[in-house]
Design an enzyme around this catalytic site. Structure first.
Site, PDB file in Angstrom:
ATOM      1  N   CYS A   1      13.304  10.829   7.079  1.00 18.22           N
ATOM      2  CA  CYS A   1      13.306  10.426   8.495  1.00 18.22           C
ATOM      3  C   CYS A   1      14.664  10.609   9.156  1.00 18.22           C
ATOM      4  O   CYS A   1      14.750  10.843  10.356  1.00 18.22           O
ATOM      5  CB  CYS A   1      12.951   8.954   8.647  1.00 18.22           C
ATOM      6  SG  CYS A   1      11.412   8.516   7.899  1.00 18.22           S
TER       7      CYS A   1
ATOM      8  N   LYS B   1       0.859  -1.185   0.000  1.00 18.89           N
ATOM      9  CA  LYS B   1       0.000   0.000   0.000  1.00 18.89           C
ATOM     10  C   LYS B   1       0.892   1.231   0.000  1.00 18.89           C
ATOM     11  O   LYS B   1       1.410   1.643   1.038  1.00 18.89           O
ATOM     12  CB  LYS B   1      -0.935   0.019   1.213  1.00 18.89           C
ATOM     13  CG  LYS B   1      -2.208   0.800   0.900  1.00 18.89           C
ATOM     14  CD  LYS B   1      -2.748   1.627   2.029  1.00 18.89           C
ATOM     15  CE  LYS B   1      -1.990   2.888   2.321  1.00 18.89           C
ATOM     16  NZ  LYS B   1      -1.937   3.916   1.279  1.00 18.89           N
TER      17      LYS B   1
ATOM     18  N   GLU C   1       9.495   1.313  10.834  1.00 17.82           N
ATOM     19  CA  GLU C   1      10.576   2.277  10.605  1.00 17.82           C
ATOM     20  C   GLU C   1       9.926   3.640  10.756  1.00 17.82           C
ATOM     21  O   GLU C   1       9.205   4.101   9.873  1.00 17.82           O
ATOM     22  CB  GLU C   1      11.166   2.049   9.206  1.00 17.82           C
ATOM     23  CG  GLU C   1      12.521   2.674   9.018  1.00 17.82           C
ATOM     24  CD  GLU C   1      12.424   4.104   8.522  1.00 17.82           C
ATOM     25  OE1 GLU C   1      12.456   5.018   9.373  1.00 17.82           O
ATOM     26  OE2 GLU C   1      12.298   4.292   7.297  1.00 17.82           O
TER      27      GLU C   1
ATOM     28  N   GLU D   1       9.785  16.103  15.130  1.00 18.18           N
ATOM     29  CA  GLU D   1      10.438  15.956  13.827  1.00 18.18           C
ATOM     30  C   GLU D   1       9.906  17.046  12.892  1.00 18.18           C
ATOM     31  O   GLU D   1       8.693  17.193  12.717  1.00 18.18           O
ATOM     32  CB  GLU D   1      10.085  14.569  13.282  1.00 18.18           C
ATOM     33  CG  GLU D   1      10.912  14.156  12.115  1.00 18.18           C
ATOM     34  CD  GLU D   1      10.569  12.734  11.671  1.00 18.18           C
ATOM     35  OE1 GLU D   1       9.416  12.296  11.871  1.00 18.18           O
ATOM     36  OE2 GLU D   1      11.455  12.082  11.103  1.00 18.18           O
TER      37      GLU D   1
HETATM   38  C1  SIN Z   1      13.405   7.609   5.221  1.00 20.30           C
HETATM   39  O1  SIN Z   1      13.208   8.800   5.208  1.00 20.30           O
HETATM   40  O2  SIN Z   1      12.820   6.858   5.987  1.00 20.30           O
HETATM   41  C2  SIN Z   1      14.317   6.934   4.243  1.00 20.30           C
HETATM   42  C3  SIN Z   1      15.615   7.578   4.147  1.00 20.30           C
HETATM   43  C4  SIN Z   1      16.592   6.695   3.434  1.00 20.30           C
HETATM   44  O3  SIN Z   1      16.270   5.564   3.059  1.00 20.30           O
HETATM   45  O4  SIN Z   1      17.717   7.129   3.257  1.00 20.30           O
END
Ligand code: SIN
Length: 514
Positions: free
Chosen positions: A317, A205, A283, A415
């Site tokens: 992230c 998804k 994650e 964040e």
């Molecule tokens: C993410 O923002 O979760 C992925 C970043 C990455 O794979 O380098």
């Protein structure tokens, strides 16, 4: 039964849309991989209720495609297709799976330019970054095509001469893969390739804002000969996402969920999966410290800061969330950083020299605006930016530099996910560690220092899953990607990434006679 349900679908194999797109002012490409149907059981299908939602280019609001807005009943069909396909796929040899994945990888290479263009169109990412994402995303397919043949078991030493202990690794079954908008390709291939290598079948998804890359990838998986039902891609709107995800988490036919997204949604998914004792890979977000010590090479630190902070306009992230800069190097680092940031061009990612694209949607733009306004209202010093870039487009936010950032400000702990550099000055190493480890999350952290003992001391004590030392770009197919604390469960990538998709089967053979 599955056949019957599928009969209710309009099966539209020939729904490929050719798009002529102007890149950098030149009509460079036709994009035959833009699909406007979901992919279930090897077919291109509409939603059962024929509902659709639009996908648009965040750089200019232009509508790119209309894709199915699927609901629980659609996902049920996809899960059934994956369950049926699992019966065969689980029995393929690792060699067969590896070969078919290699074919898929070759096709992905052949179409890398087109896929990068689709990524830029739907995510707004600068084209140069989309090309890098395609290389990175394809590397997972290649890596796991190779890794498939190394998913070996063990024969353990037995206490008894008459018994043999075997351990076999088996695929867990059908898995649900739920991804975020910011890496429309790599985030999926990181999960999907590991799952396929292990022998699992999948319901993917993709994020509502960026489903077109996932559908293009599915088309190439199809062309590579991945059997029907092994890979399914369901698309759904922001409104349909919660029930769809709920259904996936609760379905007894899905044995594992792998999710990338916010901590908040990760917690909900974890809760929903818990009663079913489902395998969960999460994650989630981070609050990466980027620590610049007095002994750092300033040029390296500034260059790395630009690379890691402004990758995907900060919507990553592992992007640094707080820059912690030691007293002795503070002025030099901040001055040099400002000079370099001023050179970054913002705009439509399909234009050659653009380095900063738009925020993905209004909600993300508002979040960034709100965090910056809050910090400024509480005393942060805004050296650059600090507002929307309306002259560039509706979803653009100016690259921003804030100093004097303090704990009372929301962006200290939250964040940011935007092009905002928030800087905190510190004096001692101990202080830098205290500030770094304050948040409840711990995904990535960065250290800039030329003192090798300090590098080992600090990387050992940083409460994160990944550390960049004198380096701002740390992602790679070969390494375990993931966090500690509330940043997630499990690892993706590398040989470790297989673990989410396998069960260990211990077999004891007794009463042997020698
Ligand atoms: C993410 O923002 O979760 C992925 C970043 C990455 O794979 O380098």
């Amino acid at each position: 039964m599955l056949h019957k349900v599928l009969k209710n679908y309009r099966l539209l194999g020939g729904s490929t849309k050719i798009m002529n797109i102007m890149y950098s002012g030149r009509n460079l490409c036709h994009l035959p991989l833009i699909k406007e149907r979901a992919y279930i059981d090897g077919e291109w299908v509409c939603a059962a209720d024929d509902k659709i939602f639009t996908v648009s280019n965040p750089a200019n609001g232009e509508i790119l495609a209309k894709v199915p807005d699927m609901e629980e009943k659609d996902v049920e069909v996809a899960i059934k297709a994956a369950s049926l396909a699992f019966k065969e796929w689980r029995n393929t040899s690792a060699y067969e799976r590896s070969n078919i994945m290699k074919k898929w990888y070759e096709l992905m290479l052949k179409h890398e330019e087109t896929i990068a263009q689709i990524i830029t169109l739907e995510s707004g990412k600068p084209f140069i970054e989309s090309r890098a994402e395609v290389n990175y995303g394809n590397a997972y397919i290649e890596f796991y095509a190779e890794e498939a043949r190394r998913i070996n078991g063990e024969i353990l030493q037995s206490t008894y001469p008459t018994k043999k202990y075997f351990v076999e690794k088996q695929p867990i079954g059908v898995v649900g893969l739920i991804t975020a908008f910011n890496f429309p390709l790599a985030m999926i291939t990181r999960k999907l390739s590991a799952a396929l290598a292990a022998g699992c079948t999948c319901v993917v998804k993709p994020a509502t804002d960026t489903p077109l890359t996932a559908l293009a990838m599915a088309q190439l998986a199809h062309e590579a000969g991945i059997p029907k039902g092994v890979v399914n891609v369901v698309t759904s709107s922001h409104a349909s996402n919660p029930p769809v995800v709920d259904f996936m988490c609760k379905s007894p036919d899905i044995r594992g969920i792998s999710f990338t997204g916010s901590v908040q949604v990760g917690k909900i998914i974890n809760e929903k999966c818990a009663p079913h004792i489902k395998r969960v890979g999460l994650e989630l977000g981070g609050n990466a410290p980027f620590i610049v010590y007095n002994s750092a090479d300033v040029d390296v630190a500034v260059k790395s800061a630009l690379n890691s902070k402004f990758r995907n306009s900060g919507q990553t992230c592992i992007a640094p969330n707080r820059f912690l800069v030691q007293d002795g190097i503070y002025d030099c680092f901040v001055d040099n950083l400002l000079v370099e940031i001023r050179k970054l061009k913002m705009g439509d990612g399909s234009k050659g020299d653009v380095k900063i694209g738009p925020m993905i949607n209004v909600a993300q733009l508002q979040k960034v605006s709100h965090l910056v306004d809050d910090a400024i209202s509480k005393g942060a010093n805004c050296l650059l930016g600090g507002k929307r870039a309306l002259s560039v487009g509706d979803l653009f936010y100016e690259p921003t530099v804030l100093t004097d950032v303090r704990e009372t400000m929301k962006l200290y702990m939250e964040e940011i996910f935007g092009p905002v550099v928030s800087i905190v000055r510190f004096r001692t190493e101990e202080e830098s560690l205290f500030i770094s480890n304050q948040p409840e999350v711990g995904l990535a952290g960065y250290i800039f220092s030329s003192d090798i003992s300090q590098i080992f001391r600090v990387s050992k004590r940083l409460e994160v899953g990944m550390v960049g030392v004198n380096e701002g770009i740390i992602s790679a197919a070969e390494v375990p990607f993931g966090g500690v604390k509330q940043s997630g469960i499990g690892r993706e990538g590398g040989h470790n990434g297989i673990e989410d998709y396998i069960d260990y089967k211990y077999v004891c053979i007794g009463n042997l006679r020698f």
